[in-house]
Scaffold this motif. Structure first.
Motif, PDB file in Angstrom:
ATOM      1  N   GLY A 108       2.358  14.490 -13.963  1.00 26.04           N
ATOM      2  CA  GLY A 108       1.351  14.822 -15.128  1.00 26.04           C
ATOM      3  C   GLY A 108       0.250  13.691 -15.269  1.00 26.04           C
ATOM      4  O   GLY A 108      -0.553  14.093 -16.189  1.00 26.04           O
ATOM      5  N   ALA A 109       0.477  12.797 -14.630  1.00 27.46           N
ATOM      6  CA  ALA A 109      -0.778  11.583 -15.101  1.00 27.46           C
ATOM      7  C   ALA A 109      -2.030  11.825 -14.518  1.00 27.46           C
ATOM      8  O   ALA A 109      -1.888  12.696 -13.600  1.00 27.46           O
ATOM      9  CB  ALA A 109      -0.105  10.225 -14.594  1.00 27.46           C
ATOM     10  N   SER A 110      -2.818  11.442 -15.163  1.00 28.82           N
ATOM     11  CA  SER A 110      -4.244  11.660 -14.669  1.00 28.82           C
ATOM     12  C   SER A 110      -5.003  10.507 -13.882  1.00 28.82           C
ATOM     13  O   SER A 110      -4.481   9.591 -14.099  1.00 28.82           O
ATOM     14  CB  SER A 110      -5.370  11.798 -16.062  1.00 28.82           C
ATOM     15  OG  SER A 110      -5.546  10.448 -16.566  1.00 28.82           O
ATOM     16  N   VAL A 111      -5.712  11.053 -12.967  1.00 26.07           N
ATOM     17  CA  VAL A 111      -6.281  10.060 -11.943  1.00 26.07           C
ATOM     18  C   VAL A 111      -6.989   8.808 -12.720  1.00 26.07           C
ATOM     19  O   VAL A 111      -6.866   7.794 -12.495  1.00 26.07           O
ATOM     20  CB  VAL A 111      -7.222  10.705 -11.159  1.00 26.07           C
ATOM     21  CG1 VAL A 111      -7.739   9.550 -10.180  1.00 26.07           C
ATOM     22  CG2 VAL A 111      -6.226  11.580 -10.284  1.00 26.07           C
ATOM     23  N   ILE A 112      -7.593   9.091 -13.946  1.00 24.13           N
ATOM     24  CA  ILE A 112      -8.434   8.269 -14.746  1.00 24.13           C
ATOM     25  C   ILE A 112      -7.382   7.249 -14.930  1.00 24.13           C
ATOM     26  O   ILE A 112      -7.695   5.919 -15.238  1.00 24.13           O
ATOM     27  CB  ILE A 112      -9.007   8.990 -16.044  1.00 24.13           C
ATOM     28  CG1 ILE A 112      -9.992   9.675 -15.266  1.00 24.13           C
ATOM     29  CG2 ILE A 112      -9.879   7.788 -16.771  1.00 24.13           C
ATOM     30  CD1 ILE A 112     -11.048   9.254 -14.335  1.00 24.13           C
ATOM     31  N   GLY A 155      -4.725   0.241 -12.552  1.00 24.45           N
ATOM     32  CA  GLY A 155      -3.571  -0.348 -11.910  1.00 24.45           C
ATOM     33  C   GLY A 155      -3.923  -0.359 -10.253  1.00 24.45           C
ATOM     34  O   GLY A 155      -3.540  -1.234  -9.609  1.00 24.45           O
ATOM     35  N   ALA A 156      -4.329   0.896  -9.812  1.00 22.34           N
ATOM     36  CA  ALA A 156      -4.715   1.106  -8.473  1.00 22.34           C
ATOM     37  C   ALA A 156      -5.701   0.129  -7.952  1.00 22.34           C
ATOM     38  O   ALA A 156      -5.761  -0.667  -6.957  1.00 22.34           O
ATOM     39  CB  ALA A 156      -5.003   2.602  -8.051  1.00 22.34           C
ATOM     40  N   GLY A 157      -6.879   0.118  -8.781  1.00 25.11           N
ATOM     41  CA  GLY A 157      -7.738  -0.891  -8.471  1.00 25.11           C
ATOM     42  C   GLY A 157      -7.504  -2.422  -8.517  1.00 25.11           C
ATOM     43  O   GLY A 157      -8.031  -3.199  -7.491  1.00 25.11           O
ATOM     44  N   LEU A 158      -6.314  -2.822  -9.234  1.00 21.62           N
ATOM     45  CA  LEU A 158      -5.943  -4.099  -9.277  1.00 21.62           C
ATOM     46  C   LEU A 158      -5.340  -4.478  -8.071  1.00 21.62           C
ATOM     47  O   LEU A 158      -5.327  -5.353  -7.360  1.00 21.62           O
ATOM     48  CB  LEU A 158      -5.164  -4.178 -10.681  1.00 21.62           C
ATOM     49  CG  LEU A 158      -4.333  -5.643 -10.641  1.00 21.62           C
ATOM     50  CD1 LEU A 158      -5.336  -6.889 -10.472  1.00 21.62           C
ATOM     51  CD2 LEU A 158      -3.432  -5.785 -11.706  1.00 21.62           C
ATOM     52  N   ARG A 159      -4.508  -3.333  -7.683  1.00 22.91           N
ATOM     53  CA  ARG A 159      -3.582  -3.587  -6.334  1.00 22.91           C
ATOM     54  C   ARG A 159      -4.617  -3.617  -5.085  1.00 22.91           C
ATOM     55  O   ARG A 159      -4.183  -4.429  -4.325  1.00 22.91           O
ATOM     56  CB  ARG A 159      -2.682  -2.374  -6.163  1.00 22.91           C
ATOM     57  CG  ARG A 159      -1.418  -2.472  -7.110  1.00 22.91           C
ATOM     58  CD  ARG A 159      -0.538  -1.294  -7.106  1.00 22.91           C
ATOM     59  NE  ARG A 159       0.655  -1.304  -7.844  1.00 22.91           N
ATOM     60  CZ  ARG A 159       1.747  -1.726  -7.230  1.00 22.91           C
ATOM     61  NH1 ARG A 159       1.809  -2.050  -5.981  1.00 22.91           N
ATOM     62  NH2 ARG A 159       2.918  -1.967  -8.066  1.00 22.91           N
ATOM     63  N   VAL A 160      -5.649  -2.657  -5.026  1.00 19.59           N
ATOM     64  CA  VAL A 160      -6.396  -2.758  -4.150  1.00 19.59           C
ATOM     65  C   VAL A 160      -7.040  -4.065  -3.962  1.00 19.59           C
ATOM     66  O   VAL A 160      -7.358  -4.773  -2.938  1.00 19.59           O
ATOM     67  CB  VAL A 160      -7.727  -1.710  -4.221  1.00 19.59           C
ATOM     68  CG1 VAL A 160      -8.818  -2.026  -2.939  1.00 19.59           C
ATOM     69  CG2 VAL A 160      -7.037  -0.315  -3.870  1.00 19.59           C
ATOM     70  N   ALA A 161      -7.458  -4.939  -4.986  1.00 26.82           N
ATOM     71  CA  ALA A 161      -8.104  -6.155  -5.196  1.00 26.82           C
ATOM     72  C   ALA A 161      -7.075  -7.347  -4.558  1.00 26.82           C
ATOM     73  O   ALA A 161      -7.543  -7.893  -3.781  1.00 26.82           O
ATOM     74  CB  ALA A 161      -8.571  -6.454  -6.576  1.00 26.82           C
ATOM     75  N   VAL A 220       0.789  -1.282   0.017  1.00 26.04           N
ATOM     76  CA  VAL A 220      -0.077   0.126  -0.114  1.00 26.04           C
ATOM     77  C   VAL A 220       0.759   1.296  -0.059  1.00 26.04           C
ATOM     78  O   VAL A 220       0.605   2.109  -0.866  1.00 26.04           O
ATOM     79  CB  VAL A 220      -0.907   0.064   1.238  1.00 26.04           C
ATOM     80  CG1 VAL A 220      -1.772   1.370   1.367  1.00 26.04           C
ATOM     81  CG2 VAL A 220      -2.018  -1.123   1.046  1.00 26.04           C
ATOM     82  N   PHE A 221       1.920   1.458   0.709  1.00 29.19           N
ATOM     83  CA  PHE A 221       2.977   2.574   0.842  1.00 29.19           C
ATOM     84  C   PHE A 221       3.564   2.637  -0.452  1.00 29.19           C
ATOM     85  O   PHE A 221       3.529   3.847  -1.024  1.00 29.19           O
ATOM     86  CB  PHE A 221       3.868   2.273   2.089  1.00 29.19           C
ATOM     87  CG  PHE A 221       4.800   3.333   2.177  1.00 29.19           C
ATOM     88  CD1 PHE A 221       4.657   4.581   2.745  1.00 29.19           C
ATOM     89  CD2 PHE A 221       6.216   2.966   1.823  1.00 29.19           C
ATOM     90  CE1 PHE A 221       5.215   5.332   2.890  1.00 29.19           C
ATOM     91  CE2 PHE A 221       7.067   4.057   2.165  1.00 29.19           C
ATOM     92  CZ  PHE A 221       6.529   5.450   2.497  1.00 29.19           C
ATOM     93  N   GLU A 222       3.927   1.771  -1.172  1.00 26.31           N
ATOM     94  CA  GLU A 222       4.596   1.903  -2.475  1.00 26.31           C
ATOM     95  C   GLU A 222       3.789   2.257  -3.511  1.00 26.31           C
ATOM     96  O   GLU A 222       3.893   3.161  -4.247  1.00 26.31           O
ATOM     97  CB  GLU A 222       4.907   0.432  -2.775  1.00 26.31           C
ATOM     98  CG  GLU A 222       6.167  -0.266  -2.193  1.00 26.31           C
ATOM     99  CD  GLU A 222       6.540  -1.564  -1.941  1.00 26.31           C
ATOM    100  OE1 GLU A 222       6.091  -2.298  -3.230  1.00 26.31           O
ATOM    101  OE2 GLU A 222       7.010  -2.333  -1.090  1.00 26.31           O
ATOM    102  N   THR A 223       2.314   1.799  -3.187  1.00 23.67           N
ATOM    103  CA  THR A 223       1.406   2.121  -4.321  1.00 23.67           C
ATOM    104  C   THR A 223       1.223   3.677  -4.057  1.00 23.67           C
ATOM    105  O   THR A 223       1.068   4.592  -5.176  1.00 23.67           O
ATOM    106  CB  THR A 223      -0.010   1.310  -3.979  1.00 23.67           C
ATOM    107  OG1 THR A 223       0.191   0.218  -4.503  1.00 23.67           O
ATOM    108  CG2 THR A 223      -0.977   1.812  -5.018  1.00 23.67           C
ATOM    109  N   VAL A 224       0.936   3.957  -2.964  1.00 21.45           N
ATOM    110  CA  VAL A 224       0.774   5.423  -2.699  1.00 21.45           C
ATOM    111  C   VAL A 224       1.860   6.547  -3.260  1.00 21.45           C
ATOM    112  O   VAL A 224       1.692   7.353  -3.836  1.00 21.45           O
ATOM    113  CB  VAL A 224       0.611   5.729  -1.248  1.00 21.45           C
ATOM    114  CG1 VAL A 224       0.754   7.514  -0.797  1.00 21.45           C
ATOM    115  CG2 VAL A 224      -0.727   5.096  -0.648  1.00 21.45           C
TER     116      VAL A 224
END
Length: 158
Positions: A50-54, A59-65, A36-40
């Protein structure tokens, strides 16, 4: 006449997991916390570049799963579920470990230099690296503890 051996066998057996299984579960939870820390850190860096949240959501959703599944499996394993222990060992112990090391190994094989990386690392890179080392150590420690003799005996009896 009751012998000392007979008295030992009549003692109630502890109902919880042996210490090695409890420690393995805590290490799995530590590995999730590091992930989780690495993802943050990674998401923060991407957003600052400059990346967009969308773009980051899949990738973030896969990590949360994966993190959610890891927590649930660790808790089931701690409760005595052998299938959860085996699932953790194969999915996160093998494939998860490979996902943690394949990038750095490829980078080294393509001429990357640890000395140059260390010299050019900023605070976020150091935090990420330290977290990744702790993450990998927690995974390898958890897998090792899950298959210690006391753990094996407990899972057989559970």
């Amino acid at each position: 006449m009751t012998t000392a051996l007979d008295q030992k066998s009549r003692r109630p057996q502890p109902s919880g997991p042996p210490p090695v299984v409890h420690a393995a579960a805590l290490l799995w939870l530590s590995a999730v916390a590091a992930g989780v820390f690495e993802t943050v850190l990674a998401v923060g860096r991407e957003l600052s570049e400059g990346a967009s949240v969308i773009d980051l959501l899949p990738g973030a959703g896969l990590r949360v799963a994966v993190f959610t599944a890891a927590v649930l499996l660790a808790l089931r394993m701690r409760g005595g579920s052998n299938w959860a222990r085996l699932t953790l060992a194969v999915t996160l112990g093998v494939f998860g470990t490979l996902s943690l090391v394949v990038g750095p190994v490829q980078w080294l094989l393509h001429g990357g230099s640890i000395a140059e990386a260390a010299a050019g690392a900023d605070a976020v890179a150091w935090l990420f690296t330290i977290s990744r080392v702790l993450h990998l150590t927690a995974v390898l420690g958890a897998v090792t503890l899950m298959f210690q003799p006391r753990a094996n005996a407990w899972f057989r009896s559970a």
